[in-house]
Design an enzyme around this catalytic site. Structure first.
Site, short mmCIF file in Angstrom:
data_model
loop_
_atom_site.label_atom_id
_atom_site.label_comp_id
_atom_site.label_asym_id
_atom_site.label_seq_id
_atom_site.Cartn_x
_atom_site.Cartn_y
_atom_site.Cartn_z
N CYS A 185 0.82 -1.21 0.00
CA CYS A 185 0.00 0.00 0.00
C CYS A 185 0.86 1.26 0.00
CB CYS A 185 -0.95 0.01 1.19
SG CYS A 185 -0.14 0.25 2.79
N GLN A 226 -9.03 -16.85 11.56
CA GLN A 226 -10.45 -16.85 11.92
C GLN A 226 -11.24 -16.17 10.80
OE1 GLN A 226 -11.30 -15.59 15.98
NE2 GLN A 226 -9.76 -16.95 16.82
N CYS A 227 -11.24 -14.83 10.76
CA CYS A 227 -11.90 -14.20 9.60
C CYS A 227 -11.05 -14.37 8.35
CB CYS A 227 -12.21 -12.74 9.87
SG CYS A 227 -10.83 -11.60 9.58
N CYS A 276 -6.46 -10.98 7.56
CA CYS A 276 -5.05 -10.65 7.80
C CYS A 276 -4.12 -11.78 7.39
CB CYS A 276 -4.82 -10.31 9.27
SG CYS A 276 -4.87 -11.76 10.37
N LEU A 316 13.10 13.46 -2.86
CA LEU A 316 13.75 12.18 -3.13
C LEU A 316 12.96 11.10 -2.40
CD1 LEU A 316 16.03 14.17 -3.95
CD2 LEU A 316 17.66 12.49 -3.07
N GLY A 349 11.75 4.75 0.05
CA GLY A 349 10.77 3.78 0.55
C GLY A 349 9.35 4.27 0.52
N THR A 363 7.73 5.92 2.65
CA THR A 363 7.02 5.78 3.93
C THR A 363 6.69 7.12 4.54
OG1 THR A 363 9.13 5.60 5.10
CG2 THR A 363 8.08 3.54 4.40
N ASP A 398 12.61 7.92 15.91
CA ASP A 398 13.45 7.46 17.02
C ASP A 398 14.94 7.53 16.78
OD1 ASP A 398 11.30 6.82 18.70
OD2 ASP A 398 11.03 4.87 17.75
N GLU A 452 -18.13 -14.14 22.77
CA GLU A 452 -17.92 -12.86 23.43
C GLU A 452 -17.35 -12.97 24.84
OE1 GLU A 452 -21.40 -9.97 22.22
OE2 GLU A 452 -22.21 -11.98 22.58
#
Length: 1343
Positions: free
Chosen positions: A77, A116-117, A120, A273, A276, A278, A376, A1274
């Site tokens: 993405c 599960q779903c 991902c 420039l 990546g 990001t 960081d 739940e």
């Protein structure tokens, strides 16, 4: 230059196939190209910002100079298509599939219940696959680190880690101990009718473990794509060829030589420039910034050079951060230890910086020059006196990477023509110390709230400060330094007086406005001095190490401030009761068979709504939403939007032929908007990108109206949705007169976003005649979609066909809102006569509707001195947002479940749902219970604190002990509640662990551990019988195959898998004969929503009914030929004109609640459980680590233990997020800040307890449900509160040691800021405090 006709061919490979793009657009990202152009939909859109990992692919590149191939995971993405020249891309489809061969990764993930779903899952597969291509035998630490950048909202991560552990030589901790059957396919059988029992029985042994890695095949290297030789040749032949790609708005230039780049930078000084993408990419996407020219320098060898200089290591500016890490890991061991201090500090920060995908894309130079306040590495490089080697057409020069550079002081910055060629990271000196610190909302893959780097150099052989550098990120819009503090401390000795003076000077020099962006102002001020204190101690320890006889060692009190949390791979244990050993192998009921779509999840072949291929003539819709929280709409001007390229029409309330929504909520706003995000109109265009661009051209004028945002606002203005709900038993007022003590208090629980990985999506296809429409929609409630679309279009429901194959996570968030999204798209489809696709981007999905209801609880509790609670009076409020939605039902559940597991003889609870101008809050897993039960535990905890008694003792003495009645007069048998409690105490070794923790806390001043055990009495379902009805249709075909339809929706909870198990058991045939079709309103009309934990079992009852009807019809045929096969019986039945199709129906569980009397059998049955959690907190920063969790659950006879345990674990992790880290933030004007994974932090792999143990209570029954099962969807969520109370226990230990009051209140979420500020100490006392009302806060405190 953009738009110039000369453009090079973009050549790359995808899954071994050559791709030639002759009109590559620099604005196109790989994700969109894969999904829309190549139709490889296994790669998912989850967030669009690189924060969730759903879009992960593997990129392979060839370096013609080094002759090496590099494989790395990347967020598609963020990856510009034009950056892929000469690269080979592997998607999940290229790893393995059902048509060719599965990769062991895919098979393991499916069989170990790692999906599960499934939304991902492809991203998880690709992260692991990329790791294995580089490290065929990874350590468990590497496996866990590879998943840093991947989020999962369903599984709780444990089964994913278990399934991947087979690839590590360390292997899975459960290898060899699993005793459960994982195979779904039984023997295709000759079993006869009498071989299978009608009701399944249980065995007398317990199974241990759900993952048996020793069963899986080894990797097959021949299955992996080789790097295409053609690309190697192309790399050699064209390594000096400049590439130019021209798009409509941007020209992409990729030079191969440094001098050429410098010339281009001189010609286009404002061109960024990009390596990546990001940082620049996010600015372009989120802020709409457009760059006419983009320079891509990644192919220039000079920018990748790494060398060892006399004074340090030189790193090329285009070096990805992951490669920087690997370079340092290889070089540091070869250098003298005293020279490597800054390198160790960089490695420490790199461990927690972003996820592996971002680390492989982001470059060192990009990280430096973008200078984000929370980046960081920049403070570390500045503290280490790094030097930037710059170049331009004017020549080369060096500048220091220092505080002035990071603050963008013009004299210390690059000129527009200059670029960073490389970075010199100097060696550390013998008398020099460099340290770095960071604190984020989540330890991994989260930007820092505040970070810091500090450096001190002493006069040789002394502790006299010669040079001192102090830098902080996350305080202002740029990294800030403290030069005045540093100057004043030079020449001082490194001692406690210096420490006190330094803290005062830092707070004086670095000012943080009470209205500062990001909020948490007092917390961030505290971190300024907390970080310096830790640096002070690290340096003292370093001096002691260098000169053992000259400097004293640290005190025992301060030693604990230095110890950082060490990550250990999570390990899980799952125990459940085995099936009866006499149960035939082909009977799957009671066995942990894998999810019926598990393999398709892992291969990317599972089709979700937006994966549906392009439809002829389809259009796309993007919506215009309100920018005001409460205002009249004065005018809407769509003229410019209609003239925009590709726009077909704009739809609004005026285009609706039927009703605009319902009495409570509109499809499109009409005269008034009632929250920021309210949908006003939709722009329909040929592509989504064109539609989205045109939405910016819609002009709307508003007249602002009065705002209500918080529960406090609503109470003040008497703004409620409905009348008060109340339950009561005994005589509360009289009881208060007889108790020994009374306490009163208030607690606050924040909301929660669903953050399902698949955003809301719908595809509407109008038919040619009779006003019919097919609607493919991601929803939990297809019938409601059908009904609302029909009324919106002014047609009968029978003309609208809704289809849902699977949903990529929902958790209640896809019940009430999808009908309105589908309604909007249907209006557009009817108006244009074309199919319309409407998929919400992540930020839109998060802004247009709410989530879990924020909660305020006011309590008055009367109790005896021994801890027995005799009277409770509660007043509960929830923030419903701007429309009713389900708030009236939810406040009823809040009241009905307000006592949790406690038997209080005199009890009263009242509740109101507040109406405000926030997005409408809606159903969410647990539906009121997570708020009301946490509040109950808070007031029970307050009783224990008041009396100075152990919390577990007060909890235990007030539990339901014998059969009795709830406050609303429903019978409850608590025997299994008490068994769960005692079993959890024993399995967690609670009392011994308590002693161990107390001893740890005595030895550690700045670290504290805590432990808490929490009981649970959860009720499933709805408080009306008709809400539990269900229908099914079972068709048997002449070849013996079976097709099952039911009214339930597969949302990841394994509903379809359990339907297969039930049908297989009832029809007495292998599950391989049976196929579950999509949820459709055609074969199953009027089905109710899939929710309330009972969706599976009520639909299973309907399937069971249909199958039993069919078996009854087949009895005469079977009787005549008892030795026959299923296929023989079916053919004979057809010849005898026996109907081979049956409709099943379940009327529903009895439930009825009379709110006039406050009494009734409100809910079908109860689920009992208990959880014990241990944590460790860092009192200096508020960070915490989840050490261990033991859960005991009364699941009765589990139809599928693998699925049920997965639901418990996933629910627990979602609850952990609710109670400890997920926080929704709004401005005082009602603007939501938390709109994606960069600002809203759900739990990640790093949050899984290091020991995660699940035990399903054996030999229990539930007569109400099919096969004596219970709904587990739940219940596990609330048990995440055990972590909340374990943290509170640790905080209490810290406060007690500091002489603070034992009685204190902590609200939810109990995040890092709350933990730190509750651990009051010298540092929290010294910071400046701001008086409320004297400033405008960045965000409202509570919503």
């Amino acid at each position: 230059m953009a738009g110039s006709p000369q453009s090079d061919e973009l050549i790359f490979f995808v899954n071994g196939k050559k791709v030639i793009e002759r009109c590559a657009d620099p604005g196109e990202l790989l994700l969109n190209y894969l999904r829309k152009r190549l139709h490889l939909t296994g790669t998912k859109y989850g967030c669009g910002t690189g924060g969730c990992g759903a879009c992960t692919v593997m990129v392979s590149t060839y370096n013609p100079d080094s002759k090496k191939i590099r494989h790395f995971p990347a967020n598609s993405c963020l990856l510009p298509l034009c950056s892929l020249y000469g690269a080979a891309v592997t998607t999940v489809e290229g790893v393995g599939n059902t048509k060719t061969k599965l990769h062991p990764i895919q098979k393991m993930l499916a069989k170990c219940h790692g999906s599960q779903c499934g939304f991902c899952t492809p991203g998880m597969v690709m992260s692991m696959y990329s790791l294995l291509r580089n490290h065929p035998e990874p350590t468990m630490e590497q496996i866990v680190a590879a998943l840093d950048g991947n989020l999962c909202r369903c599984t709780g991560y444990r089964p994913i880690i278990d399934s991947f552990s087979v690839f590590s030589p360390e292997c899975c901790p459960l290898a060899g101990s699993g005793k459960c059957c994982l195979d779904q396919d039984g023997e295709k059988g000759e079993e006869r009718e009498e071989d299978l029992a009608t009701e399944p029985k249980r065995g007398d042994r317990m199974c241990l473990g759900l993952c048996q890695p020793e069963k899986f095949q080894a990797q097959d290297p021949t299955q992996d794509y080789i790097f295409p030789p053609e690309l190697m040749r192309m790399g050699e032949l064209k390594k000096e060829q400049t590439l130019v790609f021209n798009g409509k708005k941007t020209t992409w230039i990729s030079p191969t030589a440094l001098q050429e780049l410098l010339g281009l930078k001189a010609k286009y000084p404002n061109a960024p420039l990009v390596v990546g993408n990001t940082s620049i990419g996010l600015d372009m996407k989120m802020l709409g910034i457009c760059h006419p020219v983009v320079l891509y320098p990644a192919r220039i060898p000079d920018l990748h050079l790494v060398s060892l200089a006399d004074n340090g290591i030189v790193i090329g500016a285009a070096t990805p951060l992951a490669q920087l890490r690997d370079i340092l890991l290889n070089m540091v061991p070869e250098l003298p230890a005293e020279k490597t201090k800054i390198y160790h500090t960089l490695l420490k920060q790199l461990r927690n910086l972003a996820g592996e995908q971002i680390r492989n894309l982001a470059s060192l130079g990009g990280h430096i020059v973008s200078r984000g306040s929370t980046w960081d590495l920049n403070p570390v490089l500045a503290a280490g006196k790094a030097i930037l080697n710059l170049a331009s057409t004017d020549g080369i020069r060096q500048i220091p990477l220092n505080g002035e550079f990071l603050a963008r002081v013009p004299e210390a910055d690059l000129s527009p023509k200059e670029i960073i060629v490389s970075v010199l990271i100097p060696f550390s000196e013998e008398d020099e110390f460099v340290s770095a610190f960071r604190q984020a909302d989540r330890r991994k893959n989260a930007m820092s709230i505040t970070n810091s780097a500090m450096q001190v150099r002493f006069q040789p052989g002394t502790d006299v400060i010669e040079d001192l550098t102090i830098l902080y990120g996350g305080i202002d819009c740029t990294t800030v330094s403290a030069p005045n503090t540093s100057r004043k401390l030079r020449g001082r000795n490194w001692n406690e007086q210096m420490l006190d003076d330094a803290c005062s000077l830092i707070l004086e020099e670095i000012q943080l406005s009470p209205s500062a962006l990001g909020g948490n102002v007092e917390y961030r001020r505290t971190l300024l001095v907390s970080f310096f204190f830790r640096f002070y101690l690290e340096v003292l320890q370093g001096l002691k190490y260098m000169h053992p006889s000259k400097y004293p060692g640290l005190s025992k009190e301060n030693l604990s401030a230095l110890d950082e949390f060490h990550d250990h791979p999570p390990r899980g244990v799952q125990e459940y009761q085995d099936v009866d050993p006499q149960q035939p192998p082909q009977d799957p009921v009671g066995r942990p068979i894998m999810h019926e779509s598990g393999i398709k999840h892992a291969t990317g072949e599972a089709v979700f709504c937006d994966d549906i291929g392009p439809i002829d003539g389809q259009l796309h819709m993007a919506v215009v939403t309100s920018t005001r929280a409460h205002a009249k709409i004065l005018s809407i001007d769509i003229s410019e939007a209609l003239e925009a390229p590709g726009v077909v029409t704009v739809v609004s309330a005026a285009d609706i032929p039927g009703e605009n929504g319902n009495e409570h909520e509109k499809v499109f706003a009409e005269d008034e908007v009632i929250y920021i995000g309210h949908i006003i109109c939709g722009v329909v265009a040929e592509t989504y990108e064109l539609a989205k661009e045109a939405t910016k051209k819609v002009k709307i004028e508003y007249q602002d109206l009065e705002l209500n945002l918080t529960i406090e606002d609503a109470i003040q203005h008497n703004s409620y949705f409905s009348e008060e709900k109340k339950i009561e038993q005994g005589n509360v007022e009289d009881a208060f007169q007889t108790v020994d003590r009374i306490i009163e208090g208030e607690n606050h629980i924040g909301g929660q976003k669903h953050f399902y990985l698949e955003t809301n999506s719908t595809v509407v296809i109008p038919r040619k005649e009779d006003n019919e429409m097919d609607i493919y929609v991601s929803t939990q409630d297809a019938s409601s979609v059908q009904q609302l679309v029909a009324t919106t279009l002014g047609v009968r429901s029978s003309r609208i066909r809704c289809h849902t194959t699977r949903v990529g996570g929902a958790f209640g968030g896809k019940t009430s809102k999808p009908p309105f999204f589908a309604g909007a798209a249907a209006v557009a489809a009817q108006k244009t006569g074309c199919p319309v696709r409407f998929t919400l981007e992540r930020d839109t999905d998060m802004i247009v509707f709410g989530g879990r209801h924020p909660f305020v609880g006011k309590y008055k509790v009367g109790f005896m001195n021994d801890g027995r609670i005799r009277a409770v009076d509660l007043m509960y409020y929830v923030n419903g947002g701007c429309t009713l939605d389900v708030s009236d039902m939810l406040i009823a559940y809040v009241v009905l479940k307000s006592f949790n597991a406690y038997d209080i003889p005199n009890f009263r609870c009242r509740g109101r749902a507040c109406k405000t101008n926030l997005p409408s809050n809606t159903a969410f897993r647990g539906f009121g219970f997570p708020q009301s039960a946490l509040s109950a535990e808070m007031w029970v905890s307050a009783v224990a604190d008041e009396l100075g008694l152990p919390h577990e003792k007060v909890r235990e003495m007030n539990l339901f002990k014998t059969a009795g009645f709830t406050p609303f007069k429903q019978e409850v048998d608590p025997r299994n509640l008490n068994v769960c409690w005692k079993e959890c105490l024993e399995r967690s070794d609670y009392y011994n662990q308590r002693k161990t923790i107390e001893e740890f806390n005595k030895q550690n001043y700045w670290k504290k551990k805590g432990i808490a055990i929490i009981p649970m009495l959860f009720s499933v379902g709805f408080n009306a019988t008709y809400c539990h009805q269900a229908s099914a249709l079972v068709n048997v075909y002449l070849d013996g195959s079976v097709l099952v339809f039911c009214g339930g929706v597969e949302i990841g909870q394994g509903l379809y898998t359990k339907m297969l198990q039930v049908a297989s058991h009832e029809l007495k045939i292998p599950s391989s004969y049976i196929h579950l079709s999509e949820r459709s309103t055609v074969p199953i009309p009027n089905a109710l929503l899939t929710a309330g934990s009972i969706g599976t079992e009520v639909n299973a009852k309907a399937v069971q009914n249909a199958c039993q009807i069919l078996r009854e019809r087949l009895k005469p045929v079977i009787k005549k030929n008892p030795q026959g096969k299923w296929e023989d019986w079916i053919k004979k039945a057809f010849e005898e004109s026996i109907c081979l199709s049956a409709t099943g129906f379940f009327k529903g569980y009895f439930a009825d609640m009379d709110w006039e009397t406050g009494e009734g059998h409100a809910l079908p049955y109860f689920v009992f459980g208990a959880a014990c959690s241990e944590v460790e907190i860092d009192c200096l920063t508020g960070d915490h680590k989840n050490l261990r969790t033991d859960i005991v659950m009364d699941a009765c006879y589990s139809i599928n233990p693998g699925i049920d345990i997965g639901q418990i674990e996933g629910g627990f992790m979602q609850g952990l997020g609710l109670y400890t880290q997920e926080e929704i933030k709004f401005s005082p004007e009602g603007q939501q800040y938390t709109l994606g994974p960069d600002t809203y932090k759900i739990p990640a792999v790093c949050d899984v307890p290091e020991q995660f143990r699940i035990y399903l209570l054996p030999n229990t029954r539930n007569p109400a449900a099919i096969y004596s099962s219970k709904g587990m969807g739940e219940a596990g969520l609330f048990l995440g509160s055990s972590v909340f109370f374990a943290i509170k226990d640790a905080v209490a230990a810290a406060r007690k040691e500091r002489g603070m009051n034992d009685i204190f209140t902590l609200d939810s979420p109990l995040n890092v800021a709350s933990i730190r500020m509750a651990c009051t100490d010298h540092f929290t006392e010294m910071i400046p405090k701001d008086e409320r009302g004297t400033y405008k806060p960045w965000a409202i405190d509570r919503n």
